[in-house]
Design a protein around this motif. Structure first.
Motif, PDB file in Angstrom:
ATOM      1  N   SER A 148      11.924 -22.336  40.256  1.00  0.00           N
ATOM      2  CA  SER A 148      12.304 -23.680  40.718  1.00  0.00           C
ATOM      3  C   SER A 148      12.521 -24.655  39.557  1.00  0.00           C
ATOM      4  O   SER A 148      13.283 -25.599  39.669  1.00  0.00           O
ATOM      5  CB  SER A 148      11.224 -24.220  41.645  1.00  0.00           C
ATOM      6  OG  SER A 148       9.988 -24.293  40.935  1.00  0.00           O
ATOM      7  N   TYR A 149      11.840 -24.423  38.433  1.00  0.00           N
ATOM      8  CA  TYR A 149      11.889 -25.386  37.336  1.00  0.00           C
ATOM      9  C   TYR A 149      13.086 -25.198  36.419  1.00  0.00           C
ATOM     10  O   TYR A 149      13.365 -26.017  35.556  1.00  0.00           O
ATOM     11  CB  TYR A 149      10.607 -25.277  36.491  1.00  0.00           C
ATOM     12  CG  TYR A 149      10.367 -23.889  35.932  1.00  0.00           C
ATOM     13  CD1 TYR A 149      10.957 -23.481  34.757  1.00  0.00           C
ATOM     14  CD2 TYR A 149       9.564 -22.978  36.612  1.00  0.00           C
ATOM     15  CE1 TYR A 149      10.765 -22.209  34.253  1.00  0.00           C
ATOM     16  CE2 TYR A 149       9.362 -21.700  36.126  1.00  0.00           C
ATOM     17  CZ  TYR A 149       9.965 -21.322  34.940  1.00  0.00           C
ATOM     18  OH  TYR A 149       9.772 -20.063  34.461  1.00  0.00           O
ATOM     19  N   LEU A 150      13.810 -24.099  36.587  1.00  0.00           N
ATOM     20  CA  LEU A 150      14.847 -23.753  35.615  1.00  0.00           C
ATOM     21  C   LEU A 150      16.195 -24.366  35.988  1.00  0.00           C
ATOM     22  O   LEU A 150      16.800 -23.977  36.984  1.00  0.00           O
ATOM     23  CB  LEU A 150      14.968 -22.218  35.545  1.00  0.00           C
ATOM     24  CG  LEU A 150      15.549 -21.640  34.274  1.00  0.00           C
ATOM     25  CD1 LEU A 150      14.679 -21.936  33.073  1.00  0.00           C
ATOM     26  CD2 LEU A 150      15.733 -20.135  34.412  1.00  0.00           C
ATOM     27  N   ASP A 151      16.662 -25.344  35.193  1.00  0.00           N
ATOM     28  CA  ASP A 151      18.009 -25.870  35.426  1.00  0.00           C
ATOM     29  C   ASP A 151      18.984 -25.207  34.459  1.00  0.00           C
ATOM     30  O   ASP A 151      18.583 -24.430  33.587  1.00  0.00           O
ATOM     31  CB  ASP A 151      18.030 -27.408  35.325  1.00  0.00           C
ATOM     32  CG  ASP A 151      17.662 -27.922  33.938  1.00  0.00           C
ATOM     33  OD1 ASP A 151      17.724 -27.147  32.971  1.00  0.00           O
ATOM     34  OD2 ASP A 151      17.307 -29.104  33.826  1.00  0.00           O
TER      35      ASP A 151
ATOM     36  N   ASN B  93      20.639 -26.317  32.011  1.00  0.00           N
ATOM     37  CA  ASN B  93      20.463 -26.675  30.603  1.00  0.00           C
ATOM     38  C   ASN B  93      19.355 -25.842  29.964  1.00  0.00           C
ATOM     39  O   ASN B  93      19.537 -25.237  28.910  1.00  0.00           O
ATOM     40  CB  ASN B  93      20.145 -28.168  30.494  1.00  0.00           C
ATOM     41  CG  ASN B  93      20.356 -28.690  29.098  1.00  0.00           C
ATOM     42  OD1 ASN B  93      21.342 -28.358  28.447  1.00  0.00           O
ATOM     43  ND2 ASN B  93      19.422 -29.491  28.622  1.00  0.00           N
ATOM     44  N   LEU B  94      18.209 -25.816  30.660  1.00  0.00           N
ATOM     45  CA  LEU B  94      17.043 -25.091  30.142  1.00  0.00           C
ATOM     46  C   LEU B  94      17.326 -23.583  30.067  1.00  0.00           C
ATOM     47  O   LEU B  94      16.892 -22.907  29.129  1.00  0.00           O
ATOM     48  CB  LEU B  94      15.838 -25.389  31.045  1.00  0.00           C
ATOM     49  CG  LEU B  94      14.443 -25.090  30.513  1.00  0.00           C
ATOM     50  CD1 LEU B  94      14.232 -25.721  29.154  1.00  0.00           C
ATOM     51  CD2 LEU B  94      13.390 -25.605  31.491  1.00  0.00           C
TER      52      LEU B  94
ATOM     53  N   ALA C  74      18.649 -22.039  26.828  1.00  0.00           N
ATOM     54  CA  ALA C  74      17.804 -21.835  25.640  1.00  0.00           C
ATOM     55  C   ALA C  74      17.054 -20.509  25.672  1.00  0.00           C
ATOM     56  O   ALA C  74      16.461 -20.103  24.676  1.00  0.00           O
ATOM     57  CB  ALA C  74      16.804 -22.980  25.527  1.00  0.00           C
ATOM     58  N   VAL C  75      17.060 -19.833  26.840  1.00  0.00           N
ATOM     59  CA  VAL C  75      16.280 -18.599  26.976  1.00  0.00           C
ATOM     60  C   VAL C  75      16.993 -17.434  26.296  1.00  0.00           C
ATOM     61  O   VAL C  75      18.188 -17.220  26.512  1.00  0.00           O
ATOM     62  CB  VAL C  75      16.052 -18.264  28.476  1.00  0.00           C
ATOM     63  CG1 VAL C  75      15.268 -16.973  28.632  1.00  0.00           C
ATOM     64  CG2 VAL C  75      15.325 -19.406  29.154  1.00  0.00           C
ATOM     65  N   ALA C  76      16.254 -16.701  25.469  1.00  0.00           N
ATOM     66  CA  ALA C  76      16.863 -15.585  24.742  1.00  0.00           C
ATOM     67  C   ALA C  76      16.897 -14.310  25.601  1.00  0.00           C
ATOM     68  O   ALA C  76      17.899 -13.627  25.674  1.00  0.00           O
ATOM     69  CB  ALA C  76      16.102 -15.343  23.449  1.00  0.00           C
ATOM     70  N   GLU C  77      15.758 -14.014  26.259  1.00  0.00           N
ATOM     71  CA  GLU C  77      15.696 -12.781  27.063  1.00  0.00           C
ATOM     72  C   GLU C  77      15.759 -13.145  28.537  1.00  0.00           C
ATOM     73  O   GLU C  77      14.740 -13.216  29.218  1.00  0.00           O
ATOM     74  CB  GLU C  77      14.392 -12.038  26.757  1.00  0.00           C
ATOM     75  CG  GLU C  77      14.301 -11.537  25.334  1.00  0.00           C
ATOM     76  CD  GLU C  77      12.980 -10.833  25.080  1.00  0.00           C
ATOM     77  OE1 GLU C  77      12.501 -10.090  25.945  1.00  0.00           O
ATOM     78  OE2 GLU C  77      12.403 -11.063  24.006  1.00  0.00           O
TER      79      GLU C  77
ATOM     80  N   ILE D  86      13.075 -13.107  32.820  1.00  0.00           N
ATOM     81  CA  ILE D  86      12.823 -14.124  33.846  1.00  0.00           C
ATOM     82  C   ILE D  86      13.128 -13.547  35.230  1.00  0.00           C
ATOM     83  O   ILE D  86      12.328 -13.661  36.158  1.00  0.00           O
ATOM     84  CB  ILE D  86      13.717 -15.371  33.605  1.00  0.00           C
ATOM     85  CG1 ILE D  86      13.414 -15.972  32.241  1.00  0.00           C
ATOM     86  CG2 ILE D  86      13.587 -16.372  34.748  1.00  0.00           C
ATOM     87  CD1 ILE D  86      12.539 -17.162  32.195  1.00  0.00           C
TER      88      ILE D  86
END
Lengths: 441, 153
Positions: B60-63, B65-66, B69-72, B76
């Motif tokens: 729920s927290y992942l928009d 934009n964010l 930035a995640v590499a792997e 998730i």
């Protein structure tokens, strides 16, 4: 009129505390009843400095919300959070401590809810990547936002209200409250190190996930970010110097908000739509209700009771200051600190009038009165840490955590909040006692 | 023209207890735009769209934009799937949805699609059982057919 105003005040307070009906609805209905029953005239409610709406507070809040709303769009807060986690090299306690400091510093200049709303998603992501429980991190951030917000005039609404009523400027808060908050943060982090230092462990390959994150992806609009940073920098400089130039804080904030709106290219209806209007109207309603109680003499009666109980004199208000920290702290853990401070402000002014025979700014800020105001600010802001409903930032964090599948029960929050609340209130008591009654500086 | 004449009837139905992994497979293999959650009497209790499944599978927290930035990123999704494996159609379904009756006009279908912004509408009979589905594509085909026949006249 006395009983009408008292009935409106007590009923509104009770319904706000019960949280059965939205507090803005209650405050606005209470305000309307105060006017319709002619406890206050509309002219008094809108134009009287002592009885009416405090427009300095209203415009300061709206202007800061506008600046933050535009700044949020740049992604800078998420950038800072990921950069901080990388600075901590994926070490779970270091990240927790850095996040607490980042949250506290951000909350000193922005409102607490915005700060946790921006940092909590990054925290959840970092915890996910490290495969650890995010709850201790999220609660730490909520607590840090309440503590950091206490440090400045613009950090928390109770401070804005106190500054407006007692005539304090931005530097007064920096000189008197910021040192207390620095001490509190240092001691709290040391305690947290003992509590969490050995409990938080992650494997090396999980730390590598944090180091592989690309924070540069998070800056959405570098041009807007530069504009925001310049305006925010100038606004903070304006806050520091507003006493020198004889401007109210609201004037400085309005100048910043209007300039940013002008140069950012943002559509006014978008930026204005995101202002927290329910909070603004809650303040407006509350000011009118409290104005009614001041006019009919209820507050005067209560301030007399306060004098009878704590025996303040022209030379010392030691007992009152000590009681004020604890009373404000415990009250703010249970009820919203905004109506609490809205009630306490005229009460302290009334008490000042009875003891000194005057309520001008110089009298309100004399050496005997100072510790009482700072005790109120410290107690009201830090008391919110006690429970999950004690401050808006706590409510937001609990909600976001639950939505992400990590439920924070009321009791679990208490396990973190109550010790931190008592720690910070004890430290505040020591600070007030040592600074104003022992060292007298 | 009425809905009955245009709707397609190849519907994918699931029970409220169908687990999330099965829902993902069913969605992948089925022909209908929606998954139809029906009770033991065949009555429609809810629908599941591809959007609902994508939403359920994302924290729920992942928009957006964010997420950048995640590499792997697969980690998730794998974590989320592990957490949600016990979830069933009952937890994901939308129970308040717009529906058509077989005798409703195409104009009504068009208006509902515009109001709700949905990709497909379930068609239910008087007993509340799903009997067909109308998609945006079918409505557009109808409009296109109508317009071309007007032009030729």
């Amino acid at each position: 009129m006395f009983w009408t105003a008292t009935l409106i005040f007590v009923t509104a307070y009770a319904v706000i505390v019960s949280e059965k009906i939205h507090k803005t609805k209650v405050a606005l209905l209470g305000a309307a009843l105060t006017l319709i029953t002619k406890v206050l005239t509309q002219h008094e409610a809108l134009h009287d400095i002592d009885l009416g709406v405090d427009w300095n507070v209203i415009f300061l809040l709206i202007s800061m919300m506008l600046i933050v709303n535009i700044m949020t769009k740049t992604g800078v807060f998420q950038y800072v959070a990921v950069k901080s986690a990388k600075l901590g090299k994926g070490n779970p306690f270091t990240i927790m401590a850095i996040f607490a400091v980042v949250t506290a510093v951000s909350s000193a200049f922005l409102d607490n809810v915005t700060t946790v709303l921006l940092l909590a998603p990054v925290t959840l992501l970092i915890a996910e990547q490290l495969e650890i429980d995010p709850v201790p991190y999220l609660i730490t951030e909520a607590l840090a936002s309440n503590i950091g917000g206490t440090a400045t005039l613009i950090g928390d609404p109770p401070n804005i209200m106190i500054a407006s009523k007692a005539g304090f400027d931005f530097m007064d808060f920096i000189v008197h409250l910021t040192p207390a908050i620095i001490v509190i943060m240092v001691v709290w982090m040391l305690v947290w190190k003992v509590v969490f230092g050995r409990r938080l462990h992650v494997k090396e390959h999980l730390k590598a996930r944090i180091m592989a994150m690309n924070e540069n992806e998070l800056i959405k609009d570098p041009v807007l970010l530069k504009k925001c940073l310049v305006v925010l920098g100038l606004t903070v400089a304006g806050f520091i110097l507003h006493g020198f130039f004889h401007y109210e804080p609201a004037t400085v904030a309005l100048m910043g908000a209007a300039t940013l709106l002008f140069i950012s290219g943002e559509e006014p209806h978008h930026a204005l739509a995101e202002v927290e209007w329910p909070t603004i109207f809650f303040f407006i309603g509350l000011f009118i209700i409290i104005g009614g109680t001041v006019k009919v003499g209820l507050i005067e009666l209560m301030s007399q009771k306060m004098i009878d109980l704590t025996a303040p004199t022209r030379e010392s208000m030691f007992t009152l200051s000590m009681v004020m920290v604890w009373f404000s702290g415990i009250a703010s853990a249970i009820v919203d600190n905004i109506p609490f401070v809205a009630t306490m402000n005229p009460l302290i002014i009334g008490m000042c009038g009875k003891v000194f025979g005057a309520t001008d700014v110089a009298t309100l800020q004399n050496a005997t009165m100072l510790p009482v105001w700072w005790a109120l600010a410290l107690g009201a802001c830090l008391g919110g840490n006690g429970t999950a409903i004690g401050a808006s930032a706590n409510v937001i964090v609990v909600g976001m955590s639950e939505k992400a599948g990590h439920k924070i029960t009321f009791v679990r929050f208490l396990a973190y909040g109550v010790p931190v609340m008592f720690l910070t209130i004890i430290l505040s008591t020591l600070y007030i006692w040592l600074r104003y009654y022992v060292l007298k500086i | 023209m009425i809905t009955r004449e245009l709707m397609h009837t190849d519907l994918t139905t699931v029970s409220p207890d169908t687990p999330l992994p099965d829902l993902l497979c069913t969605f992948d293999n089925g022909n209908s735009r929606l998954l139809y959650v029906v009770d033991t009497s065949g009555r429609l209790t809810g629908v599941i769209t591809s959007f609902d499944l994508i939403k359920a599978m994302l924290p729920s927290y992942l928009d957006s934009n964010l997420a950048g930035a995640v590499a792997e990123d697969q980690v998730i999704t794998a974590h989320e799937f592990a957490k949600l494996k016990a979830m069933t159609a009952r937890d994901i379904q939308i129970t308040e949805f717009a529906a058509l009756k077989p005798e409703h006009s195409m104009l009504k279908a068009q208006a509902i699609i515009r109001e709700k912004g949905v990709n497909a509408l379930p068609v239910v009979d008087a007993a509340g059982r799903p009997v067909g589905e109308i998609t945006r594509k079918e409505v557009l085909k109808f409009i296109s057919h109508l317009c071309s026949s007007h032009t030729s006249k």
